[in-house]
Design a protein around this motif. Structure first.
Motif, mmCIF file in Angstrom:
data_model
loop_
_atom_site.group_PDB
_atom_site.id
_atom_site.type_symbol
_atom_site.label_atom_id
_atom_site.label_comp_id
_atom_site.label_asym_id
_atom_site.label_seq_id
_atom_site.Cartn_x
_atom_site.Cartn_y
_atom_site.Cartn_z
ATOM 1 N N GLY A 1 -26.538 -33.310 45.218
ATOM 2 C CA GLY A 1 -26.781 -31.899 44.935
ATOM 3 C C GLY A 1 -28.239 -31.609 44.627
ATOM 4 O O GLY A 1 -29.091 -32.493 44.705
ATOM 5 N N SER A 2 -28.529 -30.365 44.267
ATOM 6 C CA SER A 2 -29.918 -29.940 44.110
ATOM 7 C C SER A 2 -30.655 -30.690 42.998
ATOM 8 O O SER A 2 -31.857 -30.884 43.072
ATOM 9 N N LYS B 1 -32.117 -35.810 41.963
ATOM 10 C CA LYS B 1 -33.222 -36.676 41.545
ATOM 11 C C LYS B 1 -33.320 -36.731 40.032
ATOM 12 O O LYS B 1 -33.455 -37.795 39.437
ATOM 13 N N LEU B 2 -33.279 -35.539 39.450
ATOM 14 C CA LEU B 2 -33.402 -35.417 37.996
ATOM 15 C C LEU B 2 -32.311 -36.216 37.300
ATOM 16 O O LEU B 2 -32.579 -37.056 36.435
ATOM 17 N N ILE B 3 -31.059 -35.977 37.716
ATOM 18 C CA ILE B 3 -29.932 -36.635 37.072
ATOM 19 C C ILE B 3 -29.901 -38.116 37.437
ATOM 20 O O ILE B 3 -29.541 -38.962 36.622
ATOM 21 N N THR C 1 -24.517 -35.715 53.443
ATOM 22 C CA THR C 1 -23.901 -37.017 53.628
ATOM 23 C C THR C 1 -22.790 -37.229 52.600
ATOM 24 O O THR C 1 -21.704 -37.704 52.937
ATOM 25 N N ALA C 2 -23.071 -36.857 51.345
ATOM 26 C CA ALA C 2 -22.068 -37.054 50.292
ATOM 27 C C ALA C 2 -20.782 -36.285 50.616
ATOM 28 O O ALA C 2 -19.689 -36.817 50.488
ATOM 29 N N HIS C 3 -20.933 -35.043 51.061
ATOM 30 C CA HIS C 3 -19.743 -34.263 51.390
ATOM 31 C C HIS C 3 -18.972 -34.872 52.547
ATOM 32 O O HIS C 3 -17.751 -34.925 52.530
ATOM 33 N N ALA C 4 -19.702 -35.316 53.558
ATOM 34 C CA ALA C 4 -19.019 -35.895 54.719
ATOM 35 C C ALA C 4 -18.250 -37.144 54.317
ATOM 36 O O ALA C 4 -17.080 -37.304 54.678
ATOM 37 N N GLY D 1 -18.119 -33.575 47.212
ATOM 38 C CA GLY D 1 -19.482 -34.113 47.142
ATOM 39 C C GLY D 1 -19.552 -35.225 46.111
ATOM 40 O O GLY D 1 -20.112 -36.301 46.353
ATOM 41 N N ALA D 2 -18.926 -34.997 44.948
ATOM 42 C CA ALA D 2 -18.921 -35.986 43.877
ATOM 43 C C ALA D 2 -18.184 -37.246 44.326
ATOM 44 O O ALA D 2 -18.638 -38.369 44.096
#
Lengths: 337, 287
Positions: free
Chosen positions: B39-40, B43-45, B59-62, B222-223
């Protein structure tokens, strides 16, 4: 003009000059002309004619100053000085012109209209000197017209600039020829490098776009860096054989009349079997790209293509997501290709 | 599976802390073997949690969807801030598109309109389904959609009809912008937060004339994808230390004045330790 007068005063035969000694005046003018500095904004067609221009003015004995790479400040200045509706590359161009005002005696802003009977440039290029002059009334612009549709050749246009700067026809013509040769040498060199890259087995992405987007440090430069960071080699649509590209463009469309777009789609046709994917890079709101890229997306099959639209974005996150996921697609496709 | 779907409310770091506490309550005995972020704010997380995988959302969603629906050909995803279409062939992503300049027709639009109409966003779907004659609302651009909706409200349409019209506008907007020129082939899976809205789902089914699947966990795909990818990548890491959440995480943004690029540098600290920094456009900038 004021500092010009100072140069004249510092000239050794000042007294004679003030008395109106003809020879001395000639000498003084010669001195001035010799050290006249021509500014070239590093934007738009600089990426196509830059070396020709530099060589031309050097050959005629002038100093040349090219503006610095586009930075955020260039774009900010450009955005402030032009109408909101102008396209991103034009805003960048204005930023470059502004940075040259006061630094040079003349700034080259050419007018490009028709390149042959059936091909032309985007209308922004038709009006470029007028737009610049109206935006910066004190910018010392020199210009030349490229309008081959009217039976005028490029050489004639260069002879005309030479004339405005007090150079003879033959000197200007010689300088123009030298410029063409230098430009050609650079282009051939670039094409050779690219063709070796195309034959390597590395993963490659073709960036298909107007040359002034691909090579602009702020727009395409950022994209190139991101692609390279993903371990992919970027290749460029403007580093292919132009004549071949123009011929091949007919495979995608017969009716296009924008020179730069025609070459771009020809390059896609030329390279599509040698690259893993294609990125159509465009800037908001480019009219010709909007039409042509849509055409490419519909007609070019069997190679992954994405379109990336740039504007005055400051956060690179959106761009990164698009590049990363595109490279992921290529990685997954490859074993099946 | 322990899961939760919460809003960041403009504070991704705080949201992750809350999220991890929720997950811990759901599965108090579980150990965290690997971490993936997407997600947006990935990087931060990712930097905050030392993630094994930091993956873009396409890619994560797919990957997530393929783990549940192996035969999927088209994924329609509408999330909070962006929307995308992912085309899949033989289990690999063939093509995708994302919304471009504006966030038209995403969850953010629906939630702001729900607020305007003073109805809870969760109730929108059911409300839309009750409408007999949905209001026609312009779908080209959400700014127009909004003014159109106000005019329709003043013309006397009921809230139900307005909500149903909004749901249709979201579907039409998506197909006109993100889905433009793409071949939408069945099986189709609809996911992301907005897929929970029955009104939007019905509008898609009507527009496309196809059955559309919505997974029970459609908001978590996505997760799920990020989790699967991190599981593949991980190499015997130390179990995740929950006490990390007590630490203070701070981001400091400043504008570098090293050159005319004026890069906006973000530095990310845990206590006084610099974890990561980003935003550099050039070699010279500090950070």
């Amino acid at each position: 003009m004021k500092d010009r007068m100072e140069t004249i005063r510092s000239f050794s035969c000042l007294e004679n000059f003030e008395r109106g000694d003809i020879n001395c005046t000639k000498l003084a003018i010669l001195h001035l002309v010799m050290h006249m500095k021509i500014g070239l904004p590093k934007a738009l067609l600089y990426y196509r004619y830059g070396v020709l221009w530099e060589t031309f003015f050097h050959e005629l004995g002038f100093d040349v100053e090219v503006s610095a790479d586009t930075s955020k400040e260039t774009l900010e200045i450009g955005t402030k000085t032009t109408l909101d509706e102008n396209c991103l590359p034009l805003k960048i161009f204005m930023g470059h012109v502004k940075s040259l005002i006061g630094q040079c005696d003349r700034i080259l802003v050419p007018r490009f209209s028709r390149t042959s009977k059936t091909e032309e440039y985007c209308v922004r290029f038709w009006g470029l000197p007028d737009v610049v002059q109206n935006t910066f009334p004190n910018a010392p612009i020199i210009s030349y017209n490229l309008d081959i549709g009217l039976h005028r050749s490029e050489a004639a246009a260069f002879i005309k600039i030479g004339h405005t700067l007090g150079k003879s026809k033959s000197a200007a013509f010689q300088a123009y020829r030298a410029g063409c040769r230098a430009q050609q040498r650079l282009e051939q060199q670039n094409m050779r490098v690219q063709s070796t890259q195309l034959h390597k087995s590395d993963k490659k992405i073709l960036i298909a776009a107007q040359p002034y987007l691909i090579h602009d440090a702020y727009v395409g430069g950022q994209l190139q860096k991101m692609i390279a960071q993903q371990g992919v080699t970027p290749v460029f649509s403007d580093r292919c054989n132009r004549r071949l590209c123009r011929a091949l463009s007919k495979e995608i469309s017969n009716d296009l009349y924008w020179s730069l777009n025609k070459e771009m789609i020809g390059a896609i046709e030329l390279c599509k079997n040698q690259v893993d994917g294609i990125i159509l890079l465009t800037a908001f709101p480019c009219g010709s790209d909007a039409l042509v890229n849509e055409l490419v997306l519909r007609r070019v099959q069997n190679v992954p293509i994405i379109q990336i639209l740039m504007d005055e974005h400051t956060a690179p996150a959106g761009l990164e997501t698009r590049i990363e996921s595109f490279v992921d697609i290529l990685a997954k496709r490859r074993p099946y290709a | 599976m322990a899961s939760a779907y919460i809003w960041t409310q403009g504070d991704p770091i705080g949201a992750v802390k809350r999220l991890l506490n929720i997950l811990r309550r759901q599965a108090p005995d579980a150990e965290i073997g690997s971490i993936g972020t997407t997600g947006s704010a990935r990087k931060l997380i990712g930097a905050m949690l030392h993630a094994d995988v930091v993956k873009n959302e396409i890619t994560a969603h797919a990957v997530g969807t393929l783990s549940r629906h192996a035969d999927v050909r088209t994924i329609i995803e509408i999330g909070g801030q962006d929307s995308k279409i992912i085309l899949i062939e033989d289990g690999i992503v063939k093509d995708y598109a994302m919304n471009t300049l504006c966030a038209a027709g995403t969850g953010a639009f629906l939630s702001s309109q729900a607020k305007r109409l003073e109805i809870p966003i969760e109730a929108m779907g059911d409300m839309a389904m009750q409408s007999q004659s949905p209001a026609k609302i312009a779908a080209r651009c959400t700014v127009f959609a909004e003014s159109d909706m106000i005019h329709k409200a003043q013309a006397g349409y009921s809230k139900m009809d307005l909500v149903a019209g909004l749901c249709r506008a979201v579907a039409a907007n998506y197909l006109n912008n993100v889905g433009k020129g793409k071949q939408i082939v069945s099986p189709i899976v609809f996911q992301g937060g907005v897929s929970k809205n029955k009104g939007v789902l019905a509008a898609f089914q009507e527009e496309l004339g196809e059955k559309i699947h919505v997974d029970a966990d459609s908001h978590l795909m996505g997760a799920l994808g990020a989790a699967i990818l991190s599981q593949k990548k991980t190499t015997h890491r130390k179990p995740f230390d929950f006490s990390m959440l007590q630490m203070e995480y701070v981001t400091r943004a400043h504008i570098c004045s090293g050159c005319t690029n004026n890069c906006e540098i973000v530095q990310f600290y845990r206590g006084d330790t610099l974890l990561d920094s980003w935003g550099k456009r050039c070699e010279g900038s500090v950070g």
